[in-house]
Design an enzyme around this catalytic site. Sequence first.
Site, PDB file in Angstrom:
ATOM      1  NE  ARG A  97      -3.188   2.680   2.737  1.00 56.25           N
ATOM      2  CZ  ARG A  97      -3.005   3.589   3.690  1.00 56.25           C
ATOM      3  NH1 ARG A  97      -2.119   3.373   4.652  1.00 56.25           N
ATOM      4  NH2 ARG A  97      -3.701   4.707   3.696  1.00 56.25           N
ATOM      5  CD  GLU A 187      -4.397   8.134   9.915  1.00 51.91           C
ATOM      6  OE1 GLU A 187      -3.989   9.259  10.260  1.00 51.91           O
ATOM      7  OE2 GLU A 187      -3.887   7.076  10.335  1.00 51.91           O
TER       8      GLU A 187
END
Length: 513
Positions: A97, A187
């Site tokens: 990722r 986030e």
Amino acid sequence: MLKVFALTTVLVSVLPSAYTFTRYDFPSDFVFGASTSAYQVEGAANEDGRKPSIWDTFAHAGNGNKYEGDGDVACDQYHKYKEDVQLMANMGLDAYRFSISWSRLIPDGKGQVNPKGLQYYNNLINELISHGIQAHVTLHHWDLPQTLEDEYGGWVSRRIVKDFTTYADVCFREFGDRVKYWTTVNEANVYAMGGYGSGDLPPQRCLPSDKANCSRGNYSTEPYLAAHHMLLAHASAVRLYRKKYQDKQHGFIGFNLLTFGLVPRANTSEDISATQRAKDFLIGWFLNPFTFGDYPDIMKKNAGSRLPSFTQKESNLVKGSIDFLGINFYHTYYVKNSPGSLQMEDRDYHTDMAAELERLAQKDAPTYEIPITTWSLQGVLDSLKDVYGNFPIYIHENGQQTLRNSSLVDWSRVKYLHEYIRSMLDALRSGSNVKGYFAWSFLDAFELLTGYETSYGLYYIDVKDPSLRRQPKLSAEWYSNFLNGRSMDPKVTKEIENNALVLSHTPLLHNAA
């Protein structure tokens, strides 16, 4: 194979222990990987046409930074990506990722695509695919092009929706034939709170306040406004992807939130209600719109007109716009009711929540070390399943923090990985739709909150060494052994069992004296 440390001995068969498991105990399609982000590892900040992001500006200015350093060189993955991908393959990672630097691909945030940036990401993706490693790509890991911040305030302006969608279109068009897992924003909840509320993160917008590190903004309204535009930009990109690309490319697109273990400070109705309020403000802020098409009622009540509202068309666009949820998990907090904050005239996001959060610490452990609270992660997964439906979940980040120049024999990280990966089995067996686990982080990166003071990496990098040599830690060997279906030596497994943190078996409810 990875370098074998003197501490370890010959690997043997699985022990009959509650703490012993192998990769083959997980479903065959369960993905194990490791994570990084562009600004934290790429380096080459001023090369081949890349222009600054808000993180370059923040790190160079030192405003509010409690550390020294920046991401100008970082891990130099821009030049060392082939070496890094080979290490990933040797380790046995299923997936990597990483994020794309918007200001490397489209230096001004909009307009001309940078051929060198396009070439780099094509090379990285091709290198991963050639080694059988899936590319899980995040489009925006907090590093907004500085030009867009300067031009119209970035995420506080609705203009960002169009520019983000155009950027996403370039990525889908150029990389989507090989990238099957897209995450729009990393986030988003913390990015909105820290960048537009407290001003502790770039772009450091928080006025009116007495914070010396802010010179603009409005902490009372802008966290809500930035989050609103992230939701709309995400939904717009998803609509484009589903309409133009998904049928041909057969990929999936999701969103990422930092999740928190939240535990009532006392077994009282007030603290229990405050805990639910915190969940609504921290997680429901985004998941309620994705699931139900609107913000939580308590947010609308406490924030009032400062919380933007969705039109019916926008609500329909946002609702159902995730194929999966990416979650990051590190810390657990005790929650205490704080009703007095609602009486304040000048309120912000945190006072609207009317709850005080105190981070759970581990007795006799270094302050930087993160307690292992697998029971708390299980509670997060259960809550997501029960409240929002059992959509697929990828744990995009989870890892142990250590001092950067501490020992390569990182027992605390080995224990951390061991316990959390084992807890994934429990989650799967209890019905959670968890599809993957990514350790944060693959390399000792430039950490966005601590710079080069602490690290989470499986590989150590001495930033003072011009070669930036990658040195595997014990955790890298442990993870590789696990990924290749082996268990650790009996002495190693016994050490983990004997030293497993008490917090992994702490009851969910803490009763105050």
